[in-house]
Design a protein around this motif. Structure first.
Motif, PDB file in Angstrom:
ATOM      1  N   LEU A 248       0.790  -1.315  -0.011  1.00  0.00           N
ATOM      2  CA  LEU A 248      -0.060  -0.061   0.050  1.00  0.00           C
ATOM      3  C   LEU A 248       0.925   1.099   0.090  1.00  0.00           C
ATOM      4  N   GLU A 249       1.966   1.103   0.831  1.00  0.00           N
ATOM      5  CA  GLU A 249       2.880   2.290   0.712  1.00  0.00           C
ATOM      6  C   GLU A 249       3.498   2.859  -0.707  1.00  0.00           C
ATOM      7  N   LEU A 250       3.872   1.299  -1.262  1.00  0.00           N
ATOM      8  CA  LEU A 250       4.522   1.620  -2.606  1.00  0.00           C
ATOM      9  C   LEU A 250       3.296   2.459  -3.421  1.00  0.00           C
ATOM     10  N   ARG A 251       1.966   1.664  -3.502  1.00  0.00           N
ATOM     11  CA  ARG A 251       1.092   2.380  -4.473  1.00  0.00           C
ATOM     12  C   ARG A 251       0.750   3.881  -3.969  1.00  0.00           C
ATOM     13  N   TYR A 252       0.681   4.175  -2.871  1.00  0.00           N
ATOM     14  CA  TYR A 252       0.508   5.475  -2.342  1.00  0.00           C
ATOM     15  C   TYR A 252       1.532   6.577  -2.773  1.00  0.00           C
ATOM     16  N   GLY A 253       3.151   6.033  -2.466  1.00  0.00           N
ATOM     17  CA  GLY A 253       3.946   6.898  -3.101  1.00  0.00           C
ATOM     18  C   GLY A 253       3.931   7.212  -4.440  1.00  0.00           C
ATOM     19  N   THR A 254       3.643   6.013  -5.229  1.00  0.00           N
ATOM     20  CA  THR A 254       3.665   6.227  -6.612  1.00  0.00           C
ATOM     21  C   THR A 254       2.662   7.224  -7.176  1.00  0.00           C
ATOM     22  N   ILE A 255       1.286   7.181  -6.630  1.00  0.00           N
ATOM     23  CA  ILE A 255       0.204   8.038  -6.606  1.00  0.00           C
ATOM     24  C   ILE A 255       0.677   9.534  -6.409  1.00  0.00           C
ATOM     25  N   ARG A 256       1.472   9.666  -5.374  1.00  0.00           N
ATOM     26  CA  ARG A 256       1.809  11.124  -4.768  1.00  0.00           C
ATOM     27  C   ARG A 256       2.728  11.557  -5.850  1.00  0.00           C
ATOM     28  N   ALA A 257       3.728  10.647  -6.233  1.00  0.00           N
ATOM     29  CA  ALA A 257       4.786  11.325  -7.112  1.00  0.00           C
ATOM     30  C   ALA A 257       4.096  11.569  -8.488  1.00  0.00           C
ATOM     31  N   GLN A 258       3.019  11.007  -9.167  1.00  0.00           N
ATOM     32  CA  GLN A 258       2.270  11.271 -10.271  1.00  0.00           C
ATOM     33  C   GLN A 258       1.392  12.480 -10.168  1.00  0.00           C
ATOM     34  N   ALA A 259       0.916  12.688  -9.056  1.00  0.00           N
ATOM     35  CA  ALA A 259       0.047  13.889  -8.842  1.00  0.00           C
ATOM     36  C   ALA A 259       0.442  15.229  -9.029  1.00  0.00           C
ATOM     37  N   LEU A 260      -0.060  16.259  -8.993  1.00  0.00           N
ATOM     38  CA  LEU A 260       0.390  17.621  -9.248  1.00  0.00           C
ATOM     39  C   LEU A 260       1.007  18.216  -8.055  1.00  0.00           C
ATOM     40  N   PRO A 261       2.190  18.906  -7.808  1.00  0.00           N
ATOM     41  CA  PRO A 261       2.842  19.116  -6.266  1.00  0.00           C
ATOM     42  C   PRO A 261       1.793  20.099  -5.844  1.00  0.00           C
ATOM     43  N   PRO A 262       2.092  20.028  -4.547  1.00  0.00           N
ATOM     44  CA  PRO A 262       1.001  20.926  -3.837  1.00  0.00           C
ATOM     45  C   PRO A 262       0.791  22.295  -4.184  1.00  0.00           C
ATOM     46  N   GLY A 263       1.822  23.028  -4.526  1.00  0.00           N
ATOM     47  CA  GLY A 263       1.762  24.486  -5.103  1.00  0.00           C
ATOM     48  C   GLY A 263       0.564  24.501  -6.360  1.00  0.00           C
ATOM     49  N   GLU A 264       0.953  23.555  -7.498  1.00  0.00           N
ATOM     50  CA  GLU A 264       0.333  23.366  -8.307  1.00  0.00           C
ATOM     51  C   GLU A 264      -1.311  23.104  -8.343  1.00  0.00           C
ATOM     52  N   SER A 265      -1.344  22.212  -7.122  1.00  0.00           N
ATOM     53  CA  SER A 265      -2.455  21.434  -6.754  1.00  0.00           C
ATOM     54  C   SER A 265      -3.514  22.709  -6.109  1.00  0.00           C
ATOM     55  N   LEU A 266      -2.847  23.562  -5.421  1.00  0.00           N
ATOM     56  CA  LEU A 266      -3.890  24.596  -4.745  1.00  0.00           C
ATOM     57  C   LEU A 266      -4.181  25.504  -5.800  1.00  0.00           C
ATOM     58  N   ALA A 267      -3.155  25.925  -6.718  1.00  0.00           N
ATOM     59  CA  ALA A 267      -3.548  27.086  -7.959  1.00  0.00           C
ATOM     60  C   ALA A 267      -4.616  26.450  -8.687  1.00  0.00           C
ATOM     61  N   LEU A 268      -4.683  25.178  -9.029  1.00  0.00           N
ATOM     62  CA  LEU A 268      -5.929  24.235  -9.666  1.00  0.00           C
ATOM     63  C   LEU A 268      -7.030  24.570  -9.071  1.00  0.00           C
ATOM     64  N   ILE A 269      -7.070  24.451  -7.567  1.00  0.00           N
ATOM     65  CA  ILE A 269      -8.335  24.703  -6.911  1.00  0.00           C
ATOM     66  C   ILE A 269      -8.712  26.071  -7.090  1.00  0.00           C
ATOM     67  N   GLU A 270      -7.918  27.107  -6.879  1.00  0.00           N
ATOM     68  CA  GLU A 270      -8.188  28.448  -6.888  1.00  0.00           C
ATOM     69  C   GLU A 270      -8.714  28.715  -8.429  1.00  0.00           C
ATOM     70  N   ARG A 271      -8.173  28.248  -9.352  1.00  0.00           N
ATOM     71  CA  ARG A 271      -8.874  28.251 -10.823  1.00  0.00           C
ATOM     72  C   ARG A 271     -10.234  27.936 -10.955  1.00  0.00           C
ATOM     73  N   LEU A 272     -10.536  26.902 -10.140  1.00  0.00           N
ATOM     74  CA  LEU A 272     -11.914  26.232 -10.270  1.00  0.00           C
ATOM     75  C   LEU A 272     -12.888  27.302  -9.655  1.00  0.00           C
ATOM     76  N   LEU A 273     -12.306  27.903  -8.516  1.00  0.00           N
ATOM     77  CA  LEU A 273     -13.138  28.781  -7.646  1.00  0.00           C
ATOM     78  C   LEU A 273     -13.422  29.924  -8.689  1.00  0.00           C
ATOM     79  N   GLY A 274     -12.526  30.300  -9.564  1.00  0.00           N
ATOM     80  CA  GLY A 274     -12.614  31.537 -10.381  1.00  0.00           C
ATOM     81  C   GLY A 274     -13.326  31.228 -11.630  1.00  0.00           C
ATOM     82  N   GLU A 275     -13.944  30.125 -11.635  1.00  0.00           N
ATOM     83  CA  GLU A 275     -14.920  29.494 -12.872  1.00  0.00           C
ATOM     84  C   GLU A 275     -16.196  29.847 -12.702  1.00  0.00           C
ATOM     85  N   THR A 276     -16.526  30.092 -11.404  1.00  0.00           N
ATOM     86  CA  THR A 276     -18.081  30.522 -11.052  1.00  0.00           C
ATOM     87  C   THR A 276     -18.216  32.099 -10.970  1.00  0.00           C
TER      88      THR A 276
END
Length: 291
Positions: free
Chosen positions: A263-291
């Motif tokens: 499970l740790e291997l799977r979760y670690g791989t998922i985190r590596a493939q996901a957007l970095p934290p800064g880009e992730s928060l920026a994406l959420i801010e963009r979603l907020l701006g769409e309304t």
């Protein structure tokens, strides 16, 4: 206000849905029976009748009897007021922590205990916003969408239990928390536009906490180990851990080191493939701006 008006304004069962005791929860039944008995003994010791006491705390006589008989879970405000009216010196109010836990369904209570002990929590979610990140309105909308439908009282109970788990976010010392959310979970307007916006704002608030890492797995990402379902890992101070995944080990919690490493291997791989934290928060801010 006249006495008659005061009596008419006393709370009844209809005013407090979701405060019944689960008949299958032996521990909860024992706690509420003990608390009710203590309330009755203290009320009788000061010579107050149930109706008189009810007026003093703002509750109807029938509801007072049900609480004292262990058939209703008393609200925290009820215990505070009872402590004051009965001059209990804080002994009744001190019961609030155990009483609050009775409102949690047994499975939620067990999860909350694990979260309270944890020093690290890591979660990947692909279907909905993780419970530790939800607003009350978002949680309520999810529970109300369930089929067959929950009763109103059960919805209230489940929302209260989920919100109580959020205390882990403000715990001291704070655990290290990491979340990976699929982008689709952020775009689904659960509860309508206003509830959805409040949920996105809550994600930004939690994601900016210094002990929290929030990442988004973009919809356009390639295949990754989380496609088989949710993953949750909790680690404890003594070096032990527990994990669960919808796509492994029949979805059951595991304490087995070999399975935890998977499970740790799977979760670690998922985190590596996901957007970095800064880009992730920026994406959420963009979603907020769409309304």
């Amino acid at each position: 206000m006249s006495v008659d008006e005061g009596v008419r304004n006393l709370k009844s069962e209809a005013d407090e849905p979701g405060w019944e005791v689960d008949p299958d929860d032996d521990w909860g039944l024992a706690v509420i029976a003990t608390v009710g008995r203590q309330l009755r003994l203290r009320r009788e010791a000061v010579g107050m009748r149930a109706a008189e006491f009810g007026i003093a705390v703002g509750y109807g006589e029938d509801l007072v009897y049900k609480i004292e008989g262990g058939k209703r879970i008393p609200r925290p405000e009820y215990l505070d007021k009872a402590d004051e009216v009965l001059d209990a010196g804080g002994l009744i109010a001190a019961m609030k922590d155990d009483v609050a836990k009775v409102r949690y369904p047994k499975k939620v209570r067990e999860l909350a205990k694990l979260e309270e002990r944890s020093v690290e929590i890591g979660v990947y979610e692909c279907i909905s916003i993780n419970g530790l990140l939800q607003t009350p309105e978002h949680a309520r909308a999810l529970f109300e969408a369930r089929q067959p439908a929950y009763s109103e009282s059960e919805v209230e109970r489940l929302v209260a239990a989920r919100m109580a788990r959020l205390s882990v976010l403000g715990r001291s010392p704070a655990p290290s928390l990491s979340f990976v959310q699929e982008e689709a979970t952020l775009r689904r307007r659960v509860g309508g536009t206003m509830v959805w916006r409040q949920q996105l704002e809550r994600l930004l608030e939690v994601g900016r906490m210094n002990h929290v890492t929030l990442q988004v797995m973009p919809t356009q990402s390639e295949a990754h180990p989380g496609l088989s379902g949710r993953i949750e890992l909790l680690k404890f101070e003594d070096g032990t851990a527990v994990g669960r995944s919808d796509g492994a080990f029949n979805g059951r919690p595991t304490y087995e080191p070999k399975q935890l490493r998977i499970l740790e291997l799977r979760y670690g791989t998922i985190r590596a493939q996901a957007l970095p934290p800064g880009e992730s928060l920026a994406l959420i801010e963009r979603l907020l701006g769409e309304t």
